[in-house]
Enzyme design. Structure first.
Site, PDB file in Angstrom:
ATOM      1  N   GLU B 356       0.823  -1.213   0.000  1.00  0.00           N
ATOM      2  CA  GLU B 356       0.000   0.000   0.000  1.00  0.00           C
ATOM      3  C   GLU B 356       0.855   1.260   0.000  1.00  0.00           C
ATOM      4  OE1 GLU B 356      -0.325  -2.517   2.159  1.00  0.00           O
ATOM      5  OE2 GLU B 356      -2.216  -3.445   1.567  1.00  0.00           O
ATOM      6  N   HIS B 405     -14.783  -1.652   1.697  1.00  0.00           N
ATOM      7  CA  HIS B 405     -14.972  -2.528   2.852  1.00  0.00           C
ATOM      8  C   HIS B 405     -14.892  -1.749   4.166  1.00  0.00           C
ATOM      9  CE1 HIS B 405     -14.362  -5.287  -0.414  1.00  0.00           C
ATOM     10  NE2 HIS B 405     -14.690  -6.311   0.341  1.00  0.00           N
TER      11      HIS B 405
END
Lengths: 615, 615
Positions: B356, B405
């Site tokens: 990330e 999410h």
């Protein structure tokens, strides 16, 4: 077990993984099936663990870094007799201990919560380091990782740290099944690609067919006989191994098997093999007892002392009083003042170099082994480890984090070095405590108090010196505050913390000279905040102005506002905070430019009480 | 320049570094001096750059990853004629362009803000990737890093990514001066240790004496003639090189030289050499023009659509309309729905695997080259890149981040996968925009609107389906909100966003059945928030109840409270949020357990309007 029995055990783990996910209607059976042989051999042949005594100091430690393969873990627990079949089938149900991703808050055999990939190995390094340098115990640390997660930089921070510390009690078992969530990994089944990387970082590596139980057994044996360096076992595996319709196929990540009954039949049907896991060796239990009486440092009132200095001195004193306190730093110990502790207690000091994720992971691992870690770096750089802090809270890990050089008040170094988001980050961590002292004595007391709290505790310190305003015996309860100025005619309350406390006091004095009486609250406990004192101030003065060296969002201003978010009538609220991007400037210029110095506070105060002079 | 002149130039860079830090009274001259020869050779012999035209598409790109060595950078700017000597001596003064750590917000020749170590190489990878795959230009990317920062995992995410993408237009110049801030690095002058690591990751490496200008020149030449892989130049250097009293000594990091005049004399005194930097080659400028009309997807009102699906479809449509839009994902494109874009626009899609930090850094690098990146992963995992997001805001980088999410409503996967801190993290980023849509049409519009904003923009999407409540032509201005229920007799206002909007609507309907009229505001723009509408609701109803699928700190509740932190009278405020640690459970069970479903909202609403029935 012999080879044939091990093969059967692995098939049982697969069948139970398929059954658990099928019962749940979700989960990751294919990711479990690839590692079933690796798990079976470990459980029967090499793991030393007493499931009845998870706190046994001689127990090996197992970390499932690929936490989504939880069905495999729970199937192993069943094979070891730790849970029964009925419980296995509660997988992912509300209230079940068997969560989608394992957590020690639910299960005593889980060392650390996983599910955010690339965190298991770093935490395993922390545990292994505790084993070597703190526990002086012979336990081994086994970490089962996936291959996708090796793309995370945190894995390589861990690899570097483990080799540098010669952690030959650490074994990383890499389940290289070549398929990530949405498709193939970068390196597929190129085991050499991973071997080259781990070797370059100083690891011993073993490449193995992860479905050949005898070969896996030999690989584990080789790992255990390797000294001076950690071992990575690179296991070539197939996702969904054993069921032709899903084996080595894309698009089947994180889903129950489409035809579970057929799959179970193909895997040879249900079994009920029971493993006798090796007993752990005898080991000395318990943590070092407190060594002596706590003697916190004292300063003279009015003396100028940086809270980061007080942190270093207080932590050193705490380390002398408590043998279970350890300190970590991200290669800035001369700035955070962790170095004071390092000089006094070198055996309990851990240099983590510039690797904040590994620093926090080491703290989590050591906390899992019962130690009380204090980890420090610049507040700004703790953002690097945000995901690890978040997962520490999922673990329920008791760790202390200290962020120094908070806010614009650091001066010339500029915004990259300024912690301006740290209060927000730490407040939003579940179960956290957020402390922000303004003087040396307060810092010392809070450093001590942190050790006894649950969850993630955060202390924010400042670079520059601030006057000592409290006496050495003043107490600072968590959730408390200090009212520093108060009268029956207060028309406004200033709420400050840390570096803005002296600014607020100076503003109050200036306003007092204009016959504007204002209350000043030192809200050193940002979370939990002292709602009673804030509400009393609201009732008495009608208006609260918070002042913080932090962005306006998520910090002190939000904490004060939250105190009035209980549905009851609220006072007028206002906040001063850092609203523009700072550049280089002196600390005083920074506070003024951000509008959080005494002059700015006084000006805002005049406006709020309706006494501002419009020029 | 010939060798002797290059040596002189390097000495000038050292002298000017010493002078700048001396003038400022702070800064990092010793860290500048170690890399002076590396910089001199690069500037005179290899860099292709037009300082008068920093936007020239053919310009090489230089990133000073060791941002604290800014005196060296500014000394080089002076030698290139970009700044004059008077400006050099404004170093670190308030208002000066020459900040403690360089930032593109102040200086047009800076590609990205540095100062948080280990970020320069990842961003450099993003720029190099843009060069290869988007700009199709011949510019080279030079990244000068320190050695301490190689402990950061982000460096190895970058190393992996660069080699995998065959970025032979990328040269990492490693200034291995063996001394970090507080002491020696792990590997000291063991250049082989670094070479092994970079080679293992697939890089070409060159080891060189970093103070031998001819050798450095040859190393650069070798890097430029290497094809198919990036090159790391491992330069053995001495911190404080050239001044015996500080050279290769500990304890001198980040401080002006104690005897600057003597040092300057030892370095041969002031010089005023001027470098003629090579012109960049001609290159096609400008970004691809919009390709066509934007055709956003449409849905039927009442249809159930996950906002993550809408994200994927809208981004794909935007990519068709705008040739400058690119998409990135952290190996969860099947979940975030980035894969929709990938299928339609594979040439502008970048798989970042589970890294990330590198994903955000790639976005920052591409934004620096004028592209409009959209990077997505689970909201929870964006915390991994918090420091990169923070530094993106220091850069003023225009990047779009999407966290899917979000919240407990994801269901069984449990807390490790739940974004419950993301709103807090993103709100506290300076200059950020935080958006949280509740339905498909709103999502599509916001995805489009994001592209035109400044700074870091964040979109929060949900895993589960929600009903389409808005029409396809509804507009959703940034900073706006939607009043979904309203009457003249409203006694309470529910403030919801995203997944809690349908819950709030259901609660409002239930309360309406009890003759309790409540207003419902969809606060899709969490930052900036629609203060006017919130204040009107406060005036009309007296009480606001916010409901969020997020921890209570830093998110929607704090955003609403902030709207009433302007010193004016405030309404009664209350908030529902996720206050306990979730486990596995179904989405509906999660919302109920967290107390943020319709039933819980209605119950809280009754309490707040004084109509609760005590059983």
């Amino acid at each position: 077990m012999n080879t044939a029995e091990l093969v059967e055990l692995a098939q049982q783990l697969r069948v139970d993984s398929v059954r658990a996910a099928d019962a749940a209607g979700s989960g990751h059976p294919t990711s479990s099936m690839s590692a079933a042989d690796l798990m079976a051999v470990l459980l029967d042949r090499h793991l030393r663990y007493d499931f009845d005594r998870p706190a046994h100091p001689g127990n090996d430690r197992f970390v499932l870094s690929k936490g989504h393969a939880s069905p495999l873990l729970y199937a192993a627990y069943k094979a070891a007799g730790a849970i029964d079949d009925a419980e296995l089938l509660t997988f992912r149900e509300r209230g079940s201990r068997l969560e989608g991703h394992p957590t020690p808050q639910r299960l005593p055999w889980v060392e650390t919560a996983t599910g955010s990939l690339g965190q298991g190995l770093p935490v395993g390094v922390g545990i292994a380091l505790a084993g070597k340098r703190l526990d002086h115990a012979d336990y081994r640390v086994w970490v089962l990782t996936g291959d996708s997660e090796l793309a995370e930089g945190s894995v390589w921070e861990a690899a570097e740290h483990a080799a540098y510390e010669h952690l030959d009690n650490l074994v990383a078992v890499l389940d290289i099944n070549r398929l990530g969530q949405r498709g193939p990994t970068r390196h597929g089944h190129d085991l050499d690609a991973y071997a080259r990387r781990f070797q370059a970082f100083g690891w011993h590596t073993v490449e193995v067919d992860g479905h050949d139980v005898d070969a896996v057994d030999r690989a584990y044996g080789e790992a255990l006989s390797t000294t001076g360096q950690p071992t990575a076992i690179l296991a070539r595996t197939l996702k969904g191994k054993g069921v032709a319709s899903v084996q080595d196929r894309e698009g089947l990540h994180g889903k129950p098997l489409p035809e579970p009954d057929e799959a179970i039949t193909e895997l040879g049907g249900r079994r009920d093999l029971r493993v006798s896991v090796h007993e752990p060796p005898e080991a000395a239990g318990g943590r070092p007892a407190p060594l002596g009486h706590l003697e916190l440092p004292h300063w003279e009132r009015g003396e100028e002392v940086a809270t980061r200095d007080a942190y270093g001195h207080a932590l050193t004193a705490l380390g002398s009083a408590r043998g279970d306190v350890v300190a970590l730093d991200g290669e800035v110990g001369d700035s955070t003042r962790s170095e004071f502790f390092a000089k006094e207690h070198p055996d309990r000091y851990f240099e983590c170099y510039i690797a904040e994720q590994q620093m926090v992971a080491t703290a989590v691992g050591m906390a899992a082994r019962g130690w009380v870690p204090y980890a420090a770096t610049f507040a700004a750089f703790l953002t690097r480890a945000h995901d690890f802090v978040r997962m520490a809270s999922v673990s329920g890990a008791g760790i202390n984090l200290t962020g120094s050089h908070a806010g614009v008040s650091i001066g010339q170094d500029g915004p990259s070095q300024m912690g301006l988001e740290d209060l927000s980050m730490m407040r939003a961590v579940h179960g956290s405590t957020v402390l922000y002292p303004c003087d040396a004595h307060q810092t010392a007391r809070l450093v001590t108090a942190m050790a006894g709290l649950d969850g993630v505790r955060y202390l924010r310190t400042s670079r520059g010196k601030t006057p000592v305003v409290y006496g050495p015996d003043e107490e600072f309860p968590i959730g408390g505050s200090k009212v520093l100025r108060s009268s029956g005619t207060d028309r406004l309350t200033l709420v400050a913390a840390g570096i803005t406390v002296p600014e607020a006091l100076a503003a109050a004095d200036a306003l007092q000279d204009e016959d504007i009486a204002v209350r000043v609250i030192d809200l050193y406990s940002v979370k939990p905040a002292d709602v009673c004192t804030l509400r009393q101030a609201a009732e008495d003065t009608g208006c609260l102005l918070s002042v913080e060296d932090h962005h306006p969002e998520g910090g002190l201003g939000d904490a004060v506002a939250e105190a009035f978010s209980d549905g009851r009538p609220a006072p007028r609220l206002a906040r001063l905070a850092v609203r523009s991007m700072p550049g280089s400037a002196s600390p005083a210029e920074q506070l003024h430019a951000a509008g959080i110095d005494a002059e700015s506070i006084a000006a805002a105060g005049r406006l709020l009480v309706g006494e501002a002079v419009v020029p």
